[in-house]
Scaffold this motif. Sequence first.
Motif, PDB file in Angstrom:
ATOM      1  N   SER A  86       0.843  -1.202   0.000  1.00  0.00           N
ATOM      2  CA  SER A  86       0.000   0.000   0.000  1.00  0.00           C
ATOM      3  C   SER A  86       0.880   1.255   0.000  1.00  0.00           C
ATOM      4  CB  SER A  86      -0.893   0.003   1.247  1.00  0.00           C
ATOM      5  OG  SER A  86      -1.394   1.301   1.479  1.00  0.00           O
ATOM      6  N   ARG A  87       0.777   2.015  -1.062  1.00  0.00           N
ATOM      7  CA  ARG A  87       1.555   3.257  -1.164  1.00  0.00           C
ATOM      8  C   ARG A  87       1.161   4.229  -0.049  1.00  0.00           C
ATOM      9  NH1 ARG A  87       6.337   4.256  -2.900  1.00  0.00           N
ATOM     10  NH2 ARG A  87       6.459   5.681  -1.168  1.00  0.00           N
ATOM     11  N   ALA A  88      -0.136   4.272   0.224  1.00  0.00           N
ATOM     12  CA  ALA A  88      -0.622   5.193   1.254  1.00  0.00           C
ATOM     13  C   ALA A  88      -0.064   4.793   2.626  1.00  0.00           C
ATOM     14  CB  ALA A  88      -2.143   5.192   1.282  1.00  0.00           C
ATOM     15  N   ALA A  89      -0.074   3.489   2.910  1.00  0.00           N
ATOM     16  CA  ALA A  89       0.466   3.028   4.197  1.00  0.00           C
ATOM     17  C   ALA A  89       1.947   3.373   4.298  1.00  0.00           C
ATOM     18  CB  ALA A  89       0.260   1.517   4.340  1.00  0.00           C
ATOM     19  N   LEU A  90       2.653   3.158   3.202  1.00  0.00           N
ATOM     20  CA  LEU A  90       4.091   3.424   3.234  1.00  0.00           C
ATOM     21  C   LEU A  90       4.382   4.913   3.405  1.00  0.00           C
ATOM     22  CD1 LEU A  90       6.708   1.721   3.010  1.00  0.00           C
ATOM     23  CD2 LEU A  90       6.965   2.781   0.775  1.00  0.00           C
ATOM     24  N   ASP A  91       3.594   5.754   2.768  1.00  0.00           N
ATOM     25  CA  ASP A  91       3.803   7.202   2.933  1.00  0.00           C
ATOM     26  C   ASP A  91       3.677   7.605   4.403  1.00  0.00           C
ATOM     27  OD1 ASP A  91       4.298   7.546   0.275  1.00  0.00           O
ATOM     28  OD2 ASP A  91       2.289   8.283  -0.231  1.00  0.00           O
ATOM     29  N   HIS A  92       2.669   7.066   5.071  1.00  0.00           N
ATOM     30  CA  HIS A  92       2.512   7.373   6.503  1.00  0.00           C
ATOM     31  C   HIS A  92       3.681   6.796   7.310  1.00  0.00           C
ATOM     32  CE1 HIS A  92      -1.387   9.256   6.227  1.00  0.00           C
ATOM     33  NE2 HIS A  92      -1.924   8.205   5.626  1.00  0.00           N
ATOM     34  N   TYR A  93       4.088   5.599   6.939  1.00  0.00           N
ATOM     35  CA  TYR A  93       5.212   4.964   7.645  1.00  0.00           C
ATOM     36  C   TYR A  93       6.490   5.781   7.457  1.00  0.00           C
ATOM     37  CZ  TYR A  93       8.640   1.385   8.949  1.00  0.00           C
ATOM     38  OH  TYR A  93       9.682   0.705   9.525  1.00  0.00           O
ATOM     39  N   ASP A  94       6.716   6.241   6.223  1.00  0.00           N
ATOM     40  CA  ASP A  94       7.897   7.080   5.962  1.00  0.00           C
ATOM     41  C   ASP A  94       7.841   8.378   6.761  1.00  0.00           C
ATOM     42  OD1 ASP A  94       9.340   5.431   4.317  1.00  0.00           O
ATOM     43  OD2 ASP A  94       8.550   6.257   2.443  1.00  0.00           O
ATOM     44  N   ALA A  95       6.637   8.927   6.890  1.00  0.00           N
ATOM     45  CA  ALA A  95       6.493  10.140   7.708  1.00  0.00           C
ATOM     46  C   ALA A  95       6.850   9.829   9.161  1.00  0.00           C
ATOM     47  CB  ALA A  95       5.068  10.679   7.614  1.00  0.00           C
ATOM     48  N   ALA A  96       6.435   8.640   9.615  1.00  0.00           N
ATOM     49  CA  ALA A  96       6.776   8.238  10.989  1.00  0.00           C
ATOM     50  C   ALA A  96       8.292   8.112  11.149  1.00  0.00           C
ATOM     51  CB  ALA A  96       6.097   6.916  11.343  1.00  0.00           C
ATOM     52  N   LEU A  97       8.956   7.549  10.118  1.00  0.00           N
ATOM     53  CA  LEU A  97      10.417   7.395  10.210  1.00  0.00           C
ATOM     54  C   LEU A  97      11.101   8.752  10.360  1.00  0.00           C
ATOM     55  CD1 LEU A  97      11.217   4.640   7.528  1.00  0.00           C
ATOM     56  CD2 LEU A  97      11.026   4.390  10.012  1.00  0.00           C
ATOM     57  N   GLU A  98      10.612   9.745   9.625  1.00  0.00           N
ATOM     58  CA  GLU A  98      11.222  11.073   9.761  1.00  0.00           C
ATOM     59  C   GLU A  98      10.938  11.658  11.143  1.00  0.00           C
ATOM     60  OE1 GLU A  98       9.877  14.537   7.459  1.00  0.00           O
ATOM     61  OE2 GLU A  98      12.003  15.020   7.234  1.00  0.00           O
ATOM     62  N   SER A  99       9.718  11.476  11.591  1.00  0.00           N
ATOM     63  CA  SER A  99       9.336  11.981  12.904  1.00  0.00           C
ATOM     64  C   SER A  99      10.196  11.340  13.997  1.00  0.00           C
ATOM     65  CB  SER A  99       7.849  11.651  13.117  1.00  0.00           C
ATOM     66  OG  SER A  99       7.415  12.085  14.357  1.00  0.00           O
ATOM     67  N   ILE A 100      10.441  10.047  13.877  1.00  0.00           N
ATOM     68  CA  ILE A 100      11.228   9.341  14.899  1.00  0.00           C
ATOM     69  C   ILE A 100      12.673   9.822  14.871  1.00  0.00           C
ATOM     70  CG2 ILE A 100      12.143   7.094  15.584  1.00  0.00           C
ATOM     71  CD1 ILE A 100       9.472   5.870  14.472  1.00  0.00           C
ATOM     72  N   ARG A 101      13.260   9.946  13.689  1.00  0.00           N
ATOM     73  CA  ARG A 101      14.687  10.288  13.634  1.00  0.00           C
ATOM     74  C   ARG A 101      14.931  11.713  14.100  1.00  0.00           C
ATOM     75  NH1 ARG A 101      15.315  10.453   7.030  1.00  0.00           N
ATOM     76  NH2 ARG A 101      15.122  12.691   6.782  1.00  0.00           N
ATOM     77  N   LEU A 102      13.911  12.567  13.980  1.00  0.00           N
ATOM     78  CA  LEU A 102      14.054  13.949  14.451  1.00  0.00           C
ATOM     79  C   LEU A 102      13.451  14.148  15.842  1.00  0.00           C
ATOM     80  CD1 LEU A 102      13.226  15.946  11.181  1.00  0.00           C
ATOM     81  CD2 LEU A 102      15.483  15.586  12.208  1.00  0.00           C
ATOM     82  N   TYR A 103      12.865  13.113  16.413  1.00  0.00           N
ATOM     83  CA  TYR A 103      12.177  13.232  17.712  1.00  0.00           C
ATOM     84  C   TYR A 103      11.155  14.364  17.658  1.00  0.00           C
ATOM     85  CZ  TYR A 103      16.000  10.260  19.341  1.00  0.00           C
ATOM     86  OH  TYR A 103      16.902   9.221  19.496  1.00  0.00           O
ATOM     87  N   ARG A 104      10.459  14.454  16.555  1.00  0.00           N
ATOM     88  CA  ARG A 104       9.507  15.552  16.368  1.00  0.00           C
ATOM     89  C   ARG A 104       8.145  15.004  15.969  1.00  0.00           C
ATOM     90  NH1 ARG A 104      11.932  20.619  15.344  1.00  0.00           N
ATOM     91  NH2 ARG A 104      10.094  21.347  14.258  1.00  0.00           N
ATOM     92  N   GLY A 105       7.134  15.848  16.213  1.00  0.00           N
ATOM     93  CA  GLY A 105       5.807  15.484  15.768  1.00  0.00           C
ATOM     94  C   GLY A 105       5.266  14.278  16.528  1.00  0.00           C
ATOM     95  N   ASP A 106       4.375  13.545  15.890  1.00  0.00           N
ATOM     96  CA  ASP A 106       3.692  12.439  16.551  1.00  0.00           C
ATOM     97  C   ASP A 106       3.862  11.163  15.726  1.00  0.00           C
ATOM     98  OD1 ASP A 106       2.050  10.669  17.823  1.00  0.00           O
ATOM     99  OD2 ASP A 106       0.333  12.024  17.945  1.00  0.00           O
ATOM    100  N   PRO A 107       4.955  10.420  15.967  1.00  0.00           N
ATOM    101  CA  PRO A 107       5.179   9.218  15.164  1.00  0.00           C
ATOM    102  C   PRO A 107       4.105   8.156  15.372  1.00  0.00           C
ATOM    103  CG  PRO A 107       6.772   9.340  16.978  1.00  0.00           C
ATOM    104  CD  PRO A 107       6.036  10.656  16.948  1.00  0.00           C
ATOM    105  N   ILE A 108       3.541   8.115  16.568  1.00  0.00           N
ATOM    106  CA  ILE A 108       2.496   7.114  16.827  1.00  0.00           C
ATOM    107  C   ILE A 108       1.284   7.385  15.938  1.00  0.00           C
ATOM    108  CG2 ILE A 108       0.901   6.214  18.575  1.00  0.00           C
ATOM    109  CD1 ILE A 108       3.763   5.285  19.017  1.00  0.00           C
TER     110      ILE A 108
END
Length: 443
Positions: free
Chosen positions: A14-36
């Motif tokens: 799912s491209r849509a699922a992966l886009d959200h997952y990729d957003a989570a990866l950026e959020s986690i690596r920057l300790y920003r936003g809401d990865p959950i």
Amino acid sequence: MLADRYGNPTSTASRAALDHYDAALESIRLYRGDPIAALDAALEEDPQFSAAWAARAGLFAQATDKAFAGEIARNLKSGAQGRMTPREALHLDAARAWAEGRYAEGAALYARCAQEHPRDLLALQFAHVACFFLGMQHELRDWPLQALRAFRRGDDGYGPLLGMVAFGFEECGDYERADAMGREAVALDGRDGWAVHAVAHVNEMRGDTDAGIPWLAGAADTWAPDSGFAYHNWWHLALLHLDREDFAAALALYDDKIRPNPDGDIVLELVDASALLWRLHLLGAETGDRFAKLADAWARTRDDAIYAFNDLHAIMALLGAGRMVDAERTLSAVRRAAAGDGDNAFMSRSVGVPLAEGFIAFGAGRFEESAAKILGARGLAQRFGGSHAQRDILTLTALEAALRGGLRDTAEAIAFERTTHKPHSPWARTLARRAQNLAPPRA
Ligand SMILES: [Fe+2]
């Protein structure tokens, strides 16, 4: 099957699922936003996407809070029932080990995943944070260093990777390389709070407030907004103010940035709050009712004893609030943990119990016992994790115990060590003067 933003094949189509997952990866690596929230959005698109369940479990597991045990178990179960690549299966195994208190095994599994898939920055980051909790200083440096072989300047994730290497170099005492790499990572992305933090540590270890205060304060508008890690960088700024004996600035940061919500009960934030108030306590600063409120905030977790490092910080808050009976109760929980299984039992036995006893002795005015117990465990204390800067509270407390207990040789020795490490620190110089005043006149 699609690959994530770093090029790792995943189990989702799912491209849509992966886009959200990729957003989570950026959020986690920057300790920003809401990865959950981003992971939840990915799972909404593809509930079988095991990598998203595993990331969720890993994040909650590394929060070191027993309250998340049920949540983690649910994530692991859902992940195990989903589709998974061998890499995603390793993520689940690592998170499960961590959640079950097999911290070293969890760290090793994440590291193995990162070695087999060197562009898996998430596995590397979980391994890196695990090293921090376990006091594995060389791996803190070398695991991210190994992953550099798979990244080039300009690659997505290169800056955050540099930030991890920088922090590893700092904890291993290579301040020049730590400073250069940390600054390079921040130049690539000023929002990278971990890289900002690596340089903050260099300044802290050198006692360099002239470089350290502007480094943090001057760029806070970039690294602080929306950061889940900001409280810790603010804590570092407060420490630098303490080195200048500026209690008011440290207290203002406590109230405005580190503990803006006195009822908040995120454990990692409570740790920093305790560590700052305890330093102020050692300095004899007036802290009002802050210890009392902080001790109340610890109430939910203070007897969980899942991680000895946290337990010692709960004890600091209880002692500062004058709640000796509760501090003794937390010590009893640490002793029970020491008799149990898992990595925390080892940490509690070798480090947690003697340090808790040493701090309680300090609170009771038994300064000679306090200094002996803390100094006896200080050399082993990396085993219960944290950074050199965090564990510096052991040295500060032992020194204060030596000063108050009239232990001239001990106080002079530690004060000399401190002024050598931090030659420009007014606080270190004050401590050295107090030690010298205890000493007999020199011939
Ligand atoms: Fe830090």
